[in-house]
Design an enzyme around this catalytic site. Structure first.
Site, PDB file in Angstrom:
ATOM      1  N   HIS A 152       0.833  -1.217   0.000  1.00 27.01           N
ATOM      2  CA  HIS A 152       0.000   0.000   0.000  1.00 27.01           C
ATOM      3  C   HIS A 152       0.856   1.251   0.000  1.00 27.01           C
ATOM      4  CE1 HIS A 152       0.798  -0.890   4.190  1.00 27.01           C
ATOM      5  NE2 HIS A 152      -0.010  -1.937   4.142  1.00 27.01           N
ATOM      6  N   HIS A 195       3.899  -7.570   1.737  1.00 23.88           N
ATOM      7  CA  HIS A 195       3.999  -8.258   3.019  1.00 23.88           C
ATOM      8  C   HIS A 195       2.776  -9.117   3.288  1.00 23.88           C
ATOM      9  CE1 HIS A 195       2.301  -4.191   3.664  1.00 23.88           C
ATOM     10  NE2 HIS A 195       1.525  -4.774   4.565  1.00 23.88           N
TER      11      HIS A 195
HETATM   12 MN    MN Z   1      -0.403  -3.894   5.209  1.00 22.84          MN
END
Ligand code: MN
Ligand code: MN
Length: 439
Positions: A152, A195
């Protein structure tokens, strides 16, 4: 002010007949109905008709001496459970004036996005509009369940609240970092780095995520499922060597939070990575085994920023524990606003901003607090058990100013000129910075 007369006479009758004094008109002078009520009541008792906010500060003595005349009776409807939980919100101390904006919200007012493997909900700028620096997400993953591989725009800081998780993050150089996290341990994933988070055996986990963008949304993340589902299959065939039939078996929509088998043990995952394992940068921080930065009779503070957790370049944290009755001393932060997460216990905070605007609220576990940049504030443990909360900042370096320390540095004449107190009284205050003061 065409409505002044009405309000004054209404207050006078309220003071005389003990009727509720509800002022529902717009408030052009910027005073909250409650503080206006107190002031108007005081002015009425003193036989005065002054109503301007300047007069409010000028006639402080009058206001204070009129306190016994205040009438807080409330014969109409009230939300009793809410009042019991946050009495200060409705009946503030007399020192509160004006409206500095909202300082409180709670994760328990926000809807959970429920999925097969857990849930998530968030407190962002949309729920707490002045909080432009940071946003928070509270998430649960059952044992084995994943928060899908994603990335993000914001940096992500996290603390484990219950249970254990395995986290992974890959760097642009292709090295991957994998680690296991327990209660009170942290992680930090810089923007853009892909991640994952997976709940481990037993109860799985619950954690708090803090992002360095107030308008961050947990629904607005880049997911591996959507990247592959929206790439034409012939490109996937050229890129991965997977046929059209194999592309059809990929998830057609996002997985987001989903159940999965428990992972192999951590050593096995690290053996799999071999020379591709990242060993230079530590993306996790074991706060559970960190000695306190400050240890006092009234509690403890642990400060974690880029000095002791170098990867956390844009989010700094302080975890504060206060014993019953103790306070986090009167202070402010010179760089950014403060976003708080209340982990355990019960407390009270007042923020004081420019123009003497002040707001006091009560806080409980799972609540979020907000302090505008530079605003003075304290936090008091008002409960019977330890209070634990997080102070979060969008900065790589934690910093604060102690009001006591500042007064201690003022030469005698400077201090007396400002505080109007005898020197012996002024110097009775602590002469050093004490982040925590006992009961
Ligand atoms: Mn995250
Ligand atoms: Mn603070």
């Amino acid at each position: 002010m065409p409505d002044q007369k009405t309000k004054t006479s209404k207050s006078m009758s309220a003071a005389g007949a003990a009727e509720p004094d509800t002022l529902e008109q717009p408030d052009p002078e910027g005073l909250s109905p409650i503080s206006r009520r107190s002031f108007v009541g005081a002015a009425a008792l003193a036989g005065a008709t002054i109503l301007s906010p300047m007069a409010l500060t000028q006639s402080r003595q009058q206001t204070l001496s009129g306190r016994q005349g205040d009438n807080a009776s409330d014969p109409g409807p009230e939300n009793a459970p809410l009042l019991a939980m946050n009495h200060s919100a409705n009946t503030p101390p007399f020192t509160d004036t004006g409206n500095p904006g909202p300082v409180w919200y709670s994760f328990d007012l926000t809807p959970k996005r429920l999925e097969g493997g857990g849930w998530t909900h968030q407190v962002t700028e949309r729920e707490l509009p002045p909080s432009k620096d940071l946003a928070g997400v509270n998430m649960r993953l059952t044992a084995g369940s994943f928060r899908e591989l994603h990335w993000h725009l914001a940096d992500e800081w996290a603390i484990m609240l219950a249970g254990k998780a395995r986290v992974s993050v890959m760097q642009p150089d292709g090295k991957m970092f994998i680690d296991d996290i327990g209660v009170n341990d942290l992680w930090y994933f810089p923007a853009g780095m892909p991640h994952s988070i997976q709940g481990l055996e037993g109860e799985g986990c619950e954690f708090l995520l803090v992002f360095d963008q107030g308008a961050f949304s947990e629904d607005d993340t880049f997911l591996i499922s959507e990247l592959l589902a929206h790439t034409p299959p012939e490109i996937i065939e050229k890129n991965m060597g997977w046929t059209r039939q194999e592309w059809d078996q990929l998830p057609a929509t996002q997985l987001y939070i989903f159940p999965a088998d428990l992972p192999d043990n951590l050593n096995a995952d690290n053996r799999f990575l071999g020379s591709n394992r990242e060993t230079q940068t530590q993306f996790t921080f074991k706060m559970s085994s960190m000695a306190p930065t400050v240890k006092a009779t009234g509690g403890e503070v642990r400060i974690i920023d880029s000095k002791n957790f170098p990867v956390s370049t844009n989010i700094a944290a302080a975890q504060v524990t206060l014993k019953p009755g103790a306070i986090r001393e009167l202070h402010w932060h010179p760089n950014v606003s403060e976003w708080q997460y209340w982990i355990k216990g019960k407390g009270r905070m007042t923020i004081v901003t420019a123009e003497g605007k002040a707001r006091t609220m009560d806080f409980n576990a799972n609540d979020v607090g907000f302090v505008p940049a530079m605003a003075g504030h304290y936090i008091e443990n008002t409960g019977n058990e330890d209070l634990v909360f997080l102070e979060m900042f969008k900065t790589g370096h934690y910093a604060d100013f102690s009001v006591n320390e500042w007064i201690a540095r003022m030469p005698d004449r400077m201090a007396q000129a400002h505080l109007k107190l005898p020197l012996s009284v002024i110097r009775r205050a602590p002469q050093t910075k004490n982040p925590i003061l006992p009961k």
